[in-house]
Design an enzyme around this catalytic site. Structure first.
Site, PDB file in Angstrom:
ATOM      1  N   CYS A  54      -0.983  10.482  -5.389  1.00 31.00           N
ATOM      2  CA  CYS A  54      -2.373   9.988  -5.382  1.00 31.00           C
ATOM      3  C   CYS A  54      -3.378  11.133  -5.327  1.00 31.00           C
ATOM      4  CB  CYS A  54      -2.582   9.037  -4.214  1.00 31.00           C
ATOM      5  SG  CYS A  54      -2.146   9.766  -2.629  1.00 31.00           S
ATOM      6  N   GLU A  62      -6.066   2.521   1.008  1.00 34.28           N
ATOM      7  CA  GLU A  62      -5.766   3.884   0.535  1.00 34.28           C
ATOM      8  C   GLU A  62      -5.531   3.782  -0.963  1.00 34.28           C
ATOM      9  OE1 GLU A  62      -5.860   6.604   2.235  1.00 34.28           O
ATOM     10  OE2 GLU A  62      -5.917   5.898   4.293  1.00 34.28           O
TER      11      GLU A  62
HETATM   12  P1  NAD Z   1       0.149  -0.772  -6.836  1.00 31.95           P
HETATM   13  O1  NAD Z   1      -1.264  -1.049  -6.476  1.00 31.95           O
HETATM   14  O2  NAD Z   1       0.661  -1.218  -8.160  1.00 31.95           O
HETATM   15  O3  NAD Z   1       1.157  -1.391  -5.739  1.00 31.95           O
HETATM   16  C1  NAD Z   1       1.015  -1.172  -4.357  1.00 31.95           C
HETATM   17  C2  NAD Z   1       1.605  -2.330  -3.595  1.00 31.95           C
HETATM   18  O4  NAD Z   1       0.893  -3.508  -3.926  1.00 31.95           O
HETATM   19  C3  NAD Z   1       3.078  -2.628  -3.872  1.00 31.95           C
HETATM   20  O5  NAD Z   1       3.745  -2.880  -2.648  1.00 31.95           O
HETATM   21  C4  NAD Z   1       3.035  -3.861  -4.739  1.00 31.95           C
HETATM   22  O6  NAD Z   1       4.146  -4.714  -4.551  1.00 31.95           O
HETATM   23  C5  NAD Z   1       1.788  -4.558  -4.275  1.00 31.95           C
HETATM   24  N1  NAD Z   1       1.162  -5.350  -5.328  1.00 31.95           N
HETATM   25  C6  NAD Z   1       1.168  -5.103  -6.659  1.00 31.95           C
HETATM   26  N2  NAD Z   1       0.495  -6.062  -7.327  1.00 31.95           N
HETATM   27  C7  NAD Z   1       0.030  -6.925  -6.391  1.00 31.95           C
HETATM   28  C8  NAD Z   1      -0.756  -8.117  -6.454  1.00 31.95           C
HETATM   29  N3  NAD Z   1      -1.206  -8.609  -7.604  1.00 31.95           N
HETATM   30  N4  NAD Z   1      -1.036  -8.733  -5.300  1.00 31.95           N
HETATM   31  C9  NAD Z   1      -0.592  -8.238  -4.124  1.00 31.95           C
HETATM   32  N5  NAD Z   1       0.148  -7.114  -4.011  1.00 31.95           N
HETATM   33  C10 NAD Z   1       0.462  -6.468  -5.131  1.00 31.95           C
HETATM   34  O7  NAD Z   1       0.257   0.781  -6.631  1.00 31.95           O
HETATM   35  P2  NAD Z   1       1.444   1.679  -7.051  1.00 31.95           P
HETATM   36  O8  NAD Z   1       1.589   1.632  -8.549  1.00 31.95           O
HETATM   37  O9  NAD Z   1       2.630   1.373  -6.211  1.00 31.95           O
HETATM   38  O10 NAD Z   1       0.910   3.120  -6.632  1.00 31.95           O
HETATM   39  C11 NAD Z   1       0.082   3.861  -7.474  1.00 31.95           C
HETATM   40  C12 NAD Z   1      -1.350   3.840  -7.030  1.00 31.95           C
HETATM   41  O11 NAD Z   1      -1.439   3.999  -5.624  1.00 31.95           O
HETATM   42  C13 NAD Z   1      -2.131   4.988  -7.621  1.00 31.95           C
HETATM   43  O12 NAD Z   1      -3.398   4.547  -8.009  1.00 31.95           O
HETATM   44  C14 NAD Z   1      -2.244   5.966  -6.451  1.00 31.95           C
HETATM   45  O13 NAD Z   1      -3.329   6.833  -6.565  1.00 31.95           O
HETATM   46  C15 NAD Z   1      -2.339   5.046  -5.302  1.00 31.95           C
HETATM   47  N6  NAD Z   1      -1.900   5.707  -4.082  1.00 31.95           N
HETATM   48  C16 NAD Z   1      -2.804   5.991  -3.124  1.00 31.95           C
HETATM   49  C17 NAD Z   1      -2.414   6.655  -1.979  1.00 31.95           C
HETATM   50  C18 NAD Z   1      -3.386   6.972  -0.879  1.00 31.95           C
HETATM   51  O14 NAD Z   1      -2.934   7.315   0.204  1.00 31.95           O
HETATM   52  N7  NAD Z   1      -4.686   6.864  -1.105  1.00 31.95           N
HETATM   53  C19 NAD Z   1      -1.073   7.015  -1.817  1.00 31.95           C
HETATM   54  C20 NAD Z   1      -0.173   6.703  -2.815  1.00 31.95           C
HETATM   55  C21 NAD Z   1      -0.587   6.024  -3.951  1.00 31.95           C
END
Ligand code: NAD
Length: 470
Positions: A254, A220
């Site tokens: 998002c 997602e």
């Molecule tokens: P992110 O990708 O920074 O983090 C998401 C998760 O990934 C966190 O739990 C984090 O700890 C983990 N993570 C971060 N870096 C990592 C790595 N190098 N290796 C493994 N895991 C890692 O996302 P965010 O900043 O928390 O959220 C924002 C983004 O999420 C935006 O792009 C938004 O559009 C998207 N989003 C999508 C949806 C959806 O349902 N499609 C919903 C909410 C947010």
């Protein structure tokens, strides 16, 4: 074993957690409908018990107003639990499909089967909904789950971990807190299904880790979701719905309308109404409203603040001490504006004008496929054109964001905005392997299928494949 690991665990500790869940899964305890419903009911009760700590955590991390927190995080999740409880028996029922004559006597069905040990990695922006929404699917489908809340919203991460620890045995559902090092270690483990919510770039990392174990995934992700505003609309309702959707959670959604594409014939008038409702909802930009969220971190505050340049019509005010960015409209934006280079994820609304709908379609199709697309219009031709000539995770007409709360619609992206979907029945389906099962009788044994092959047998098989396989 502790349900919540306060300190970074070693790979070995994670292996032990996953193995314990795998052993538990193979006891088949998670499979009966009664077990699944009991867990859903336990979760519902846990939401009532932990509601105030979840609300406090959402306030502390994101300044989420109680009404927003209820509507988009807690209330929506509890409503979804009810939806699962109401439909679970039906969804679990194997689907009978017809069996062609060639295989008669026989019966065929598609039987949903739980994958096993699942991993759910959640983001910080809707820390409750985006963790428990997928978890409902995992529970309903009969899986065990390891959940990983985001470290970027630490109060929510802790409140979620407390709720999980208080409600479930770790051999069934466990929360692992931590950041990149912990998640990297965790991703080395073999899971039977993985659902990740977060940014597209991290999604790639997660997908690669899953590929090593051939773990099926739902990703997602995010992107720039356009909002198109046609001439033929109720301007006040459209402006209110746009302001409501764009500035929920200070734009850190998002599916937030990312940028606005307005027909030039009504642009100034429409922006006047948008400006009016920003004032009505949030007051003076110089006085940070309690009804507006705050930016999650200094890094994101700096990132979004850099977008505040150009023809600022409203807002543009910031206060770093409380990571406040006022609801902002930037007019006459072009593609090279900083706000058009990446997903904004903040309370900044860049506005582009258009003269022809072709321009809009071409512009959208030249970029990555968005997670959501919005259109305000009463023109059925335009609605059809948008549906048929563009690709996006979803389309929502004459509203913003509410499609995500419709339990009978799947929620997910396409292309760079994601792989797969969940929500309601799709949540159940996502966490279930659709297992085909065919049961034959010992009768009706077709002699012609066996060697030694002859031309007569082949003729029979050719005839059978034409007429008996329908
Ligand atoms: P992110 O990708 O920074 O983090 C998401 C998760 O990934 C966190 O739990 C984090 O700890 C983990 N993570 C971060 N870096 C990592 C790595 N190098 N290796 C493994 N895991 C890692 O996302 P965010 O900043 O928390 O959220 C924002 C983004 O999420 C935006 O792009 C938004 O559009 C998207 N989003 C999508 C949806 C959806 O349902 N499609 C919903 C909410 C947010």
């Amino acid at each position: 074993m502790e349900a919540v690991l306060e300190k970074p665990a070693t790979g070995t500790a994670y292996s032990a957690i996953v193995q314990k869940q795998r052993d538990y899964f193979w006891t088949h305890a998670t499979k009966p409908a009664a077990f699944r419903k009991k867990q859903l009911n336990k979760l519902k009760a846990a939401f009532a018990k932990h509601e105030s700590s979840l609300l406090a955590a959402l306030k502390a991390d994101l300044n989420k107003p109680a009404q927003e927190a209820f509507t988009t995080e807690i209330g929506i999740t509890v409503a979804e639990i009810e939806h699962y409880l109401r439909h679970l028996d039906d969804w679990m029922e194997p689907e009978r499909v017809s069996t062609p004559l060639f295989f008669q006597p026989g019966t065929s069905m598609i039987m949903p089967e739980p994958y096993g040990v699942t991993l759910i990695i959640a983001p910080w922006n809707y820390p409750v909904k985006n963790l428990f929404g997928p978890l409902l699917g995992a529970i309903a489908a009969g899986n065990t789950a390891v959940v990983k809340p985001s470290e970027i919203s630490p109060n929510c991460s802790k409140a979620i971990a407390d709720l999980i620890k208080d409600t479930f045995d770790p051999e069934y559902i466990v929360s692992i807190e931590g950041g990149v090092p912990e998640t990297t270690e965790l991703l080395k483990e073999r899971f039977d299904y993985l659902l990740f919510t977060g940014g597209t770039e991290i999604g790639r990392i997660v997908y690669q880790a899953a590929a090593k174990h051939l773990t099926p995934v739902t990703l997602e992700l995010g992107g720039k979701s356009p909002c198109i505003v046609d001439t033929n609309i109720n301007m006040d309702v459209a402006a209110k719905r746009l302001v409501w959707g764009k500035f929920q959670n200070a734009g850190q959604t998002c599916i937030a309308p990312d940028y606005i594409y307005v027909n030039n014939k009504i642009k100034d008038k429409f922006l006047g109404r948008v400006k009016h409702y920003i004032g009505e909802f949030f007051g003076d930009a110089d006085k940070p409203s309690d009804d507006l969220g705050r930016i999650i971190s200094d890094r994101h505050f700096q990132r979004v603040s850099k977008m505040l340049t150009g023809d600022i019509l409203v807002g543009g005010v910031t206060d770093a001490s409380q990571r406040y960015i006022a609801p902002t409209i930037i007019d006459n934006v072009t593609n090279d504006h900083p706000a058009m280079q990446e997903e904004i994820f903040g309370p900044v609304m860049p506005v582009l004008g258009y003269d022809s709908f072709d321009e809009v379609i071409n512009h959208i199709n030249a970029g990555e496929r968005p997670l959501a697309m919005y259109l305000f219009s009463n023109d059925s031709k335009l609605k059809k054109r948008l549906m048929n000539e563009t690709s996006s995770g979803a389309i929502c007409v004459n509203e913003t964001m509410v499609h995500a709360g419709q339990p009978n619609l799947p929620f997910g992206g396409v292309g760079n905005s994601g792989i797969g979907a969940y929500n309601g029945k799709l949540g159940f389906d996502t966490f279930s392997h659709q297992k085909p099962v065919m049961v034959r009788s010992f009768l009706g044994d077709v002699a012609q299928k066996y060697p030694p092959y002859t031309s007569g047998k082949l003729s029979f098989i050719k005839m059978a494949s034409k007429f008996l396989l329908r």
